[in-house]
Write an enzyme that holds these catalytic residues in place. Structure first.
Site: not given
Ligand code: AMP
Length: 117
Positions: A33-34, A91, A100, A104, A106
């Site tokens: 995760d970024i 989520n 997103v 996915h 976590h």
């Molecule tokens: P969610 O809130 O469950 O949709 O989590 C989306 C996750 O994606 C968040 O923890 C962000 O930090 C992560 N995220 C967003 N953009 C990127 C990226 N380019 N590379 C890696 N993780 C990302």
């Protein structure tokens, strides 16, 4: 919700945005995760275009569901989280804060996590 192929994880899958890759096979891609919310924070995404977990369960095969589930555990073990444990978060939708719209999981660990689910 209809799948939007402009989301950031779709761009990562197409190679348009880089990621710090952990694992990849025909069914999934795992990367860090970024914006990590724990010492170790990995994401496992399907290569199939699913908005979220309910969409995935409804529209994929049993084999795909099994492959995703097994990949998540394999990645957690690969990250060394087997012994001390980890948190798995999926989520789904607005109230969860899902940012997103591409399925996915976590994987959070590497330290004692807070009480918040
Ligand atoms: P969610 O809130 O469950 O949709 O989590 C989306 C996750 O994606 C968040 O923890 C962000 O930090 C992560 N995220 C967003 N953009 C990127 C990226 N380019 N590379 C890696 N993780 C990302």
């Amino acid at each position: 919700m209809e799948y939007d192929s402009n989301n950031v994880f779709a761009k990562i899958l197409r190679g348009e945005i880089p990621c710090h890759k952990i694992y990849e096979d025909d069914a999934v891609l795992a990367f860090y995760d970024i914006a990590p919310k724990a010492k170790i924070h990995a994401l496992v995404i399907t290569k199939g275009m699913f908005v979220d977990y309910p969409d995935f369960v409804e529209h994929s095969t049993d084999e795909e569901v099994a492959a995703f589930s097994r990949s998540i555990i394999a990645v957690a073990h690969h990250l060394g989280l087997q012994k001390e444990g980890f948190r798995l978060v999926l989520n789904v939708g607005k109230n969860s804060g899902q940012e997103v719209p591409h399925l996915h999981a976590h994987i959070l660990g590497g330290e004692k996590l807070g009480a918040q689910l």
